[in-house]
Motif scaffolding. Sequence first.
Motif, mmCIF file in Angstrom:
data_model
loop_
_atom_site.group_PDB
_atom_site.id
_atom_site.type_symbol
_atom_site.label_atom_id
_atom_site.label_comp_id
_atom_site.label_asym_id
_atom_site.label_seq_id
_atom_site.Cartn_x
_atom_site.Cartn_y
_atom_site.Cartn_z
ATOM 1 N N ALA A 149 69.092 -20.390 42.752
ATOM 2 C CA ALA A 149 68.350 -20.172 41.454
ATOM 3 C C ALA A 149 69.135 -20.465 40.230
ATOM 4 O O ALA A 149 68.165 -20.547 39.180
ATOM 5 C CB ALA A 149 68.099 -18.565 41.528
ATOM 6 N N ASP A 150 70.418 -20.299 40.337
ATOM 7 C CA ASP A 150 70.925 -20.790 38.776
ATOM 8 C C ASP A 150 70.865 -22.234 38.302
ATOM 9 O O ASP A 150 70.846 -22.269 37.299
ATOM 10 C CB ASP A 150 72.484 -20.351 39.033
ATOM 11 N N LEU A 151 70.878 -23.152 39.322
ATOM 12 C CA LEU A 151 71.032 -24.644 38.888
ATOM 13 C C LEU A 151 69.813 -24.610 38.110
ATOM 14 O O LEU A 151 68.548 -24.518 38.641
ATOM 15 C CB LEU A 151 70.844 -25.304 40.247
ATOM 16 N N VAL A 184 81.664 -13.721 41.940
ATOM 17 C CA VAL A 184 80.958 -15.040 42.437
ATOM 18 C C VAL A 184 79.594 -14.469 42.428
ATOM 19 O O VAL A 184 79.140 -13.396 43.391
ATOM 20 C CB VAL A 184 81.239 -15.429 43.917
ATOM 21 N N ASP A 185 78.804 -14.889 41.496
ATOM 22 C CA ASP A 185 77.246 -14.115 41.189
ATOM 23 C C ASP A 185 76.438 -15.148 41.637
ATOM 24 O O ASP A 185 76.284 -16.211 41.046
ATOM 25 C CB ASP A 185 76.984 -13.821 39.898
ATOM 26 N N CYS A 186 75.500 -14.869 42.878
ATOM 27 C CA CYS A 186 74.772 -15.524 43.632
ATOM 28 C C CYS A 186 73.229 -15.300 43.339
ATOM 29 O O CYS A 186 73.001 -14.164 43.559
ATOM 30 C CB CYS A 186 75.201 -15.994 44.891
ATOM 31 N N GLY A 214 71.568 -5.550 34.039
ATOM 32 C CA GLY A 214 70.698 -5.534 35.179
ATOM 33 C C GLY A 214 69.167 -5.982 34.558
ATOM 34 O O GLY A 214 69.081 -5.738 33.460
ATOM 35 N N HIS A 215 68.359 -6.082 35.708
ATOM 36 C CA HIS A 215 67.113 -6.513 35.390
ATOM 37 C C HIS A 215 66.168 -6.543 36.566
ATOM 38 O O HIS A 215 66.571 -6.486 37.786
ATOM 39 C CB HIS A 215 67.169 -8.053 34.937
ATOM 40 N N GLY A 216 64.890 -6.452 36.311
ATOM 41 C CA GLY A 216 63.900 -6.620 37.383
ATOM 42 C C GLY A 216 63.928 -7.864 38.005
ATOM 43 O O GLY A 216 64.621 -8.982 37.299
ATOM 44 N N PHE A 247 63.197 -14.683 38.324
ATOM 45 C CA PHE A 247 64.748 -14.281 38.435
ATOM 46 C C PHE A 247 64.790 -12.939 37.501
ATOM 47 O O PHE A 247 65.559 -12.160 38.097
ATOM 48 C CB PHE A 247 65.335 -15.507 37.620
ATOM 49 N N HIS A 248 64.606 -13.136 36.298
ATOM 50 C CA HIS A 248 64.627 -12.094 35.315
ATOM 51 C C HIS A 248 63.336 -11.475 34.649
ATOM 52 O O HIS A 248 62.480 -12.155 34.020
ATOM 53 C CB HIS A 248 65.492 -12.329 34.197
ATOM 54 N N GLU A 249 63.205 -10.148 35.355
ATOM 55 C CA GLU A 249 61.757 -9.485 34.917
ATOM 56 C C GLU A 249 62.289 -8.215 34.021
ATOM 57 O O GLU A 249 63.412 -7.810 34.270
ATOM 58 C CB GLU A 249 61.120 -8.944 36.139
ATOM 59 N N ILE A 271 71.494 -3.625 39.801
ATOM 60 C CA ILE A 271 72.362 -2.728 39.445
ATOM 61 C C ILE A 271 73.807 -3.566 39.038
ATOM 62 O O ILE A 271 74.322 -4.088 40.554
ATOM 63 C CB ILE A 271 72.981 -1.600 40.171
ATOM 64 N N GLU A 272 74.293 -4.076 37.869
ATOM 65 C CA GLU A 272 75.298 -4.802 38.024
ATOM 66 C C GLU A 272 76.281 -4.708 36.653
ATOM 67 O O GLU A 272 76.187 -5.408 35.621
ATOM 68 C CB GLU A 272 74.894 -6.498 38.045
ATOM 69 N N PRO A 273 76.904 -3.555 36.653
ATOM 70 C CA PRO A 273 77.850 -3.273 35.378
ATOM 71 C C PRO A 273 78.861 -4.257 35.308
ATOM 72 O O PRO A 273 79.485 -4.339 36.422
ATOM 73 C CB PRO A 273 78.128 -1.885 35.914
ATOM 74 N N TRP A 293 80.159 -5.996 40.103
ATOM 75 C CA TRP A 293 79.256 -6.138 41.499
ATOM 76 C C TRP A 293 77.903 -5.955 41.187
ATOM 77 O O TRP A 293 77.748 -5.498 40.141
ATOM 78 C CB TRP A 293 79.992 -5.130 42.454
ATOM 79 N N GLU A 294 77.111 -6.772 41.809
ATOM 80 C CA GLU A 294 75.810 -6.763 41.550
ATOM 81 C C GLU A 294 74.969 -6.392 42.941
ATOM 82 O O GLU A 294 75.316 -6.959 43.894
ATOM 83 C CB GLU A 294 75.181 -8.039 40.919
ATOM 84 N N VAL A 295 74.022 -5.405 42.854
ATOM 85 C CA VAL A 295 73.252 -5.329 44.062
ATOM 86 C C VAL A 295 72.225 -5.578 43.622
ATOM 87 O O VAL A 295 71.341 -5.187 42.449
ATOM 88 C CB VAL A 295 73.399 -3.915 44.829
HETATM 89 N N1 MF3 Z 1 73.038 -14.104 38.346
HETATM 90 C C1 MF3 Z 1 72.938 -13.809 37.079
HETATM 91 C C2 MF3 Z 1 72.552 -12.147 36.836
HETATM 92 O O1 MF3 Z 1 72.874 -11.500 37.629
HETATM 93 C C3 MF3 Z 1 72.429 -14.710 36.156
HETATM 94 C C4 MF3 Z 1 72.966 -15.952 36.175
HETATM 95 S S1 MF3 Z 1 71.937 -16.959 35.061
HETATM 96 C C5 MF3 Z 1 72.934 -18.503 35.187
HETATM 97 O O2 MF3 Z 1 71.235 -12.038 36.395
HETATM 98 F F1 MF3 Z 1 72.094 -19.247 34.427
HETATM 99 F F2 MF3 Z 1 73.891 -18.111 34.433
HETATM 100 F F3 MF3 Z 1 73.028 -18.808 36.416
#
Ligand code: MF3
Length: 291
Positions: A98-100, A136-138, A210-212, A217-219, A243-245, A275-277
């Motif tokens: 989704a990042d790409l 690493v945020d995927c 964090g976000h919906g 992707f981001h709501e 949840i991603e502090p 960390w993100e869940v």
């Molecule tokens: N994954 C990130 C998040 O937790 C968002 C990354 S956006 C990017 O919301 F464009 F940098 F990839």
Amino acid sequence: MFRRLERNAPCWCGSGKKYKSCHLAFDEKIMRYERMGHIVPSRKLIKSEKDVEGIKKSAVINVAVLDEIGDKIHAGMSTQEIDDIVTSVTKKMGGIPADLGYQGFPKSVCTSINSEVCHGIPSDDIILKDGDIINVDCSTILNGYFSDSSRMYCIGDVKPEWKKLVDVTKECVEVGIKHVIPWTFLGDMGEAVHRHALDHGYSIVREIGGHGCGNEFHEDPFVSYVSKAGTEMLMVPGMVFTIEPMVNMGTDRICIDDKNGWTVYTQDGKPSAQWEVEVLVTETGCEVLCW
Ligand code: MF3
Ligand code: CO
């Protein structure tokens, strides 16, 4: 604004049931909170069963990618190699990173090392070394459904002080998970997360949170960890958010790399961990969809 439907109309959630025997009581409960002046989720933020199923399948890929990174990550590896693993595992499983290309982001994953808070850009020139901590945020798209999670990895021999930051940040997320209780507020959860970080002498980034997540992707809502109990959006069953502090050893102040326009750093150069869940609010608490 929540509006009631006619009692015998098909419910808006797509269950095929009549409104009166499906979401009528739920809507009335939400409207009571709205009348009290609280922020409540729009219907769009309440996932259908089909949505939840789709997000869960996407999340399977996200977890598999982060597991694979955990198996392969080592000192001497470039962050581009991490990006290559993300791309190949995601594609092999039928997903899309989704990042790409997201708002012009050039790579498939974010790799943020030490004083980098988030949005680090993988590169052949960035080589992991002994003692580094890396997030690493995927994020994955599968059949239009989004999943989003991140983990920290400790490379070789990490200073105890830094390892503690990594561990306490993970605990912050665990505290957050425990405080996702339906019909309470995001601020209740946010304050509990903040408290845990403050108790260890750390700070939490205010501007990014964090976000919906799920159909996009981001709501909405924005999920803060410097919020106050009794404020922010009401959490109700069917909502999905992260949840991603971002927890800093020193100041909560951040700055953005003016060359690449993406990478966020701590202003004092001290380390940051995250960390993100992604969680689904249920009738009794929450279900972790990916971590
Ligand atoms: N994954 C990130 C998040 O937790 C968002 C990354 S956006 C990017 O919301 F464009 F940098 F990839
Ligand atoms: Co996220």
